[in-house]
Design an enzyme around this catalytic site. Structure first.
Site, PDB file in Angstrom:
ATOM      1  CB  ILE A  99      -0.982   0.019   1.197  1.00  0.00           C
ATOM      2  CG1 ILE A  99      -0.238  -0.136   2.519  1.00  0.00           C
ATOM      3  CG2 ILE A  99      -2.044  -1.054   1.027  1.00  0.00           C
ATOM      4  CD1 ILE A  99      -1.127   0.005   3.747  1.00  0.00           C
ATOM      5  CB  SER A 100       0.748   4.349  -1.880  1.00  0.00           C
ATOM      6  OG  SER A 100       0.821   3.577  -3.048  1.00  0.00           O
ATOM      7  CB  THR A 101      -0.749   6.577   2.216  1.00  0.00           C
ATOM      8  OG1 THR A 101      -2.096   6.137   2.055  1.00  0.00           O
ATOM      9  CG2 THR A 101      -0.316   7.354   0.980  1.00  0.00           C
TER      10      THR A 101
END
Length: 188
Positions: free
Chosen positions: A8-10
């Protein structure tokens, strides 16, 4: 053995959807991390790649979870292939352990790169168009022309500390020095 990798990016995002899909695909071991796709140093991806052995298959939810660019994706797949490890994408129903899957992988990768290029081109054109209309992006300046004139007048008086000037204008010292790089000398 199926080895899963979820990214996941954040921190605001959840890996639950990816984890569920990877478990549903039959992954015995899943590596998860929070990192930008553009970031090269991803420790959990490195751990997953190190964990996988000849005959294993690395499973991802979508190809963009594995790599950000076509070049990076192809390099990863070539590295996996040279080690006898396959790649499977759950969403794209892709499996590089088959000749057809390998062909589809290259087509998907090319299309993804094409899409990113079009988005970059549109973004550049939009920014250029906005500039032509006199609009500029970025954060608005904290000191407008009037505040800057006040700051210059106050900076000319050596008895007034820079901290006090910044406090009066509601900005930081760094902001003052950004507008007056030479400090008091720049105000004259």
């Amino acid at each position: 053995m199926l080895v899963g990798y979820a990214r996941i990016s954040t921190r605001d995002q959840s890996a639950a959807l990816q984890r569920d899909a990877l478990q549903g695909a039959g992954c015995e071991r899943i590596f998860e991390e929070t990192a930008s796709g553009a970031q090269r140093g991803r420790p959990q991806l490195a751990a997953a790649l190190d964990y996988a052995r000849k005959g294993d298959t690395l499973v991802v939810w979508r190809l963009d979870r594995l790599a950000r660019s076509l070049r990076q994706l192809i390099e990863t797949v070539e590295d996996l292939g040279s080690r006898g490890i396959g790649l499977r994408s759950v969403t794209e129903a892709l499996d590089t352990t088959t000749p057809g899957g390998l062909l589809v992988f290259h087509v998907f990768g090319a299309l993804a790169e094409f899409e990113r290029s079009i988005i970059r081109e549109r973004t550049r054109a939009g920014l250029e168009s906005a500039r032509e209309r006199g609009r500029f992006g970025g954060r608005p300046l904290r000191l407008d022309a009037r505040s800057k004139a006040i700051a210059a007048a106050l900076l000319k008086d050596p008895s007034i500390p820079v901290n006090e000037i910044a406090r009066q204008l509601g900005v930081s010292r760094a902001t003052l020095y950004k507008h007056f790089p030479g400090g008091r000398a720049a105000a004259e």
